[in-house]
Scaffold this motif. Structure first.
Motif, PDB file in Angstrom:
ATOM      1  N   HIS A 103       0.849  -1.189   0.000  1.00 15.62           N
ATOM      2  CA  HIS A 103       0.000   0.000   0.000  1.00 15.62           C
ATOM      3  C   HIS A 103       0.886   1.240   0.000  1.00 15.62           C
ATOM      4  O   HIS A 103       1.895   1.294   0.697  1.00 15.62           O
ATOM      5  N   GLN A 162       0.267   5.678  -0.218  1.00 19.34           N
ATOM      6  CA  GLN A 162      -0.713   6.768  -0.289  1.00 19.34           C
ATOM      7  C   GLN A 162      -0.031   8.103  -0.008  1.00 19.34           C
ATOM      8  O   GLN A 162       0.434   8.352   1.096  1.00 19.34           O
ATOM      9  N   HIS A 188      -1.773  -1.832   7.756  1.00 23.62           N
ATOM     10  CA  HIS A 188      -2.329  -0.944   6.744  1.00 23.62           C
ATOM     11  C   HIS A 188      -2.541   0.419   7.412  1.00 23.62           C
ATOM     12  O   HIS A 188      -3.063   0.500   8.511  1.00 23.62           O
ATOM     13  N   GLU A 239      -3.666   4.648   6.546  1.00 17.29           N
ATOM     14  CA  GLU A 239      -4.212   5.606   5.579  1.00 17.29           C
ATOM     15  C   GLU A 239      -4.365   6.980   6.201  1.00 17.29           C
ATOM     16  O   GLU A 239      -4.678   7.091   7.383  1.00 17.29           O
ATOM     17  N   LYS A 264      -9.410  11.301   4.674  1.00 16.89           N
ATOM     18  CA  LYS A 264      -9.717  11.626   3.273  1.00 16.89           C
ATOM     19  C   LYS A 264      -9.718  13.116   2.947  1.00 16.89           C
ATOM     20  O   LYS A 264      -9.315  13.507   1.873  1.00 16.89           O
TER      21      LYS A 264
END
Length: 124
Positions: free
Chosen positions: A59, A61, A100, A102, A105
């Motif tokens: 992953h 980002q 994981h 992130e 948003k």
């Protein structure tokens, strides 16, 4: 349309595993089987490679402000890292158990990480 590949001499051993565009759409970030991040300039095609993990990156980002990048790997601690991007590509934070990770948003002021025990953790 453009095609990006790992450099010819390491293409058999260093397969691209995940990709993401930078927020400004100037770069393509690609994780590899060997734990590298390849940064492709979409205009010139130039490639820069950074050693980020010791195992396959699953992953990647970039943040919305293009100053940070998250990488997550599947093996060898720490599983996830946040990198600063600027003059240098430098490790900023490590997340030992989070398999994981992130960015939030809307604004990259928070991250959420998950681990094998089924736990999600939010950092502000």
């Amino acid at each position: 349309m453009k095609t990006f590949r790992a450099e010819q001499e390491d293409s058999e051993d260093n397969i691209l595993t995940c990709t993401a565009f930078s927020a400004d759409r100037q770069f393509l970030y690609a994780g590899t089987v060997l734990g590298d991040v390849k940064m492709f300039n979409l205009s010139s095609g130039e490639e820069t490679t950074y050693q980020c993990h010791e195992s396959c990156i699953n992953h990647i980002q970039p943040s919305n402000n293009t100053n940070l990048v998250i990488t997550s790997a599947s093996w060898r601690l720490p599983y996830s890292k946040i990198w600063t991007i600027g003059e240098f590509f430098e490790e900023k934070l490590t997340f030992k158990e989070e398999e994981h990770l992130e960015f939030s948003k809307l604004v990259a002021d928070k991250v959420v990480g998950t681990c094998a025990e089924g736990v999600a953790t939010i950092w502000d």
